[in-house]
Motif scaffolding. Structure first.
Motif, mmCIF file in Angstrom:
data_model
loop_
_atom_site.group_PDB
_atom_site.id
_atom_site.type_symbol
_atom_site.label_atom_id
_atom_site.label_comp_id
_atom_site.label_asym_id
_atom_site.label_seq_id
_atom_site.Cartn_x
_atom_site.Cartn_y
_atom_site.Cartn_z
ATOM 1 N N THR A 201 -15.468 41.142 12.935
ATOM 2 C CA THR A 201 -14.768 42.345 13.377
ATOM 3 C C THR A 201 -13.802 41.949 14.476
ATOM 4 N N ILE A 202 -12.539 42.319 14.314
ATOM 5 C CA ILE A 202 -11.513 42.038 15.313
ATOM 6 C C ILE A 202 -11.191 43.352 16.011
ATOM 7 N N LEU A 203 -11.460 43.389 17.310
ATOM 8 C CA LEU A 203 -11.214 44.588 18.096
ATOM 9 C C LEU A 203 -9.799 44.575 18.660
ATOM 10 N N PRO A 204 -9.193 45.746 18.809
ATOM 11 C CA PRO A 204 -7.850 45.803 19.399
ATOM 12 C C PRO A 204 -7.908 45.448 20.880
ATOM 13 N N GLU A 205 -6.796 44.994 21.390
ATOM 14 C CA GLU A 205 -6.714 44.725 22.817
ATOM 15 C C GLU A 205 -6.674 46.059 23.544
ATOM 16 N N PRO A 206 -7.453 46.196 24.617
ATOM 17 C CA PRO A 206 -7.446 47.473 25.323
ATOM 18 C C PRO A 206 -6.075 47.765 25.924
ATOM 19 N N ALA A 207 -5.763 49.037 25.999
ATOM 20 C CA ALA A 207 -4.522 49.447 26.653
ATOM 21 C C ALA A 207 -4.616 49.112 28.137
ATOM 22 N N THR A 208 -3.485 48.920 28.758
ATOM 23 C CA THR A 208 -3.471 48.692 30.196
ATOM 24 C C THR A 208 -3.910 49.967 30.888
ATOM 25 N N SER A 209 -4.839 49.815 31.812
ATOM 26 C CA SER A 209 -5.308 51.012 32.522
ATOM 27 C C SER A 209 -4.338 51.357 33.643
ATOM 28 N N GLN A 210 -4.127 52.638 33.825
ATOM 29 C CA GLN A 210 -3.268 53.145 34.894
ATOM 30 C C GLN A 210 -4.024 54.256 35.598
ATOM 31 N N ALA A 211 -4.381 53.997 36.855
ATOM 32 C CA ALA A 211 -5.201 54.961 37.603
ATOM 33 C C ALA A 211 -4.367 56.041 38.287
ATOM 34 N N GLY A 212 -3.067 55.886 38.329
ATOM 35 C CA GLY A 212 -2.227 56.875 38.997
ATOM 36 C C GLY A 212 -1.926 56.465 40.435
ATOM 37 N N ALA A 213 -1.200 57.317 41.126
ATOM 38 C CA ALA A 213 -0.775 57.029 42.499
ATOM 39 C C ALA A 213 -1.945 57.162 43.467
ATOM 40 N N ASP A 214 -1.865 56.431 44.588
ATOM 41 C CA ASP A 214 -2.870 56.554 45.642
ATOM 42 C C ASP A 214 -2.831 57.961 46.221
#
Length: 184
Positions: free
Chosen positions: A108-121
């Motif tokens: 099973t080949i899993l997709p690469e996770p999307a880049t996480s973006q937590a938002g502004a401080d």
């Protein structure tokens, strides 16, 4: 008048010169694997004895998207051209009696996770609820909020990208991290 019954037992023996044939070797395609799309895949198989002379091994794609098996006639081979999805590879070994032994391995080949973006401080001076702004993800990806130091609560939960976080009472600095995963 007396009746006499006689019984004749007839025993028939059926003899046969059947000579059966059973496979005289085995092959093992290895353990099923799950990897990420950016990782390399190595197929590692094993052949039992007796094997044919000269040896005959062959890896092939049994099901899944097209790929390149770099050394298909060896027990160990790398595979290139993988895309997310499910694959089944077959390893064949020709036995000394010329019968083919086969085994399969699922990958099973899993997709690469999307880049996480937590938002502004966010800076605030009270422990009032704050709406977070992580990036939305869709299955099979998942996201999770974590907080350091531990404390406070998430509503509706810490797996909602735009959850509301309520810090505990008191003055402190909290670091909230949004992590996106592909489940592996």
């Amino acid at each position: 008048m007396k009746k006499i019954a006689s019984v004749i037992l007839l025993t028939c023996a059926i003899l046969s010169d059947f000579t059966g044939s059973s496979q005289n070797c085995a092959v093992n395609a290895g353990l099923d694997q799950t990897i990420c799309v950016n990782q390399s895949l190595t197929l590692t198989g094993f052949a039992g004895n007796p094997k044919s002379i000269p040896p005959f091994y062959e890896w092939s794609l049994f099901s899944g998207p097209a790929v390149t098996i770099t050394t298909p006639n060896a027990t160990t081979s790398t595979v290139t051209g993988l895309t997310p999805g499910s694959y089944v590879f077959q390893l064949v070994n020709r036995c000394s009696d010329n019968i083919l032994a086969k085994d399969y391995v699922s990958v099973t080949i899993l997709p690469e996770p999307a880049t996480s973006q937590a938002g502004a401080d966010i800076t605030q001076c009270t422990n009032t609820p704050v709406t977070l702004s992580g990036n939305a993800v869709t299955a099979p990806l998942s996201g999770t909020w974590t907080v350091s130091p531990a404390g406070g609560s998430f509503s509706p939960n810490n797996t909602t990208y735009n959850a509301t976080y309520t810090p505990p009472a008191g003055n402190n600095t909290y670091t909230l991290t949004w992590t996106v995963s592909n489940g592996y």
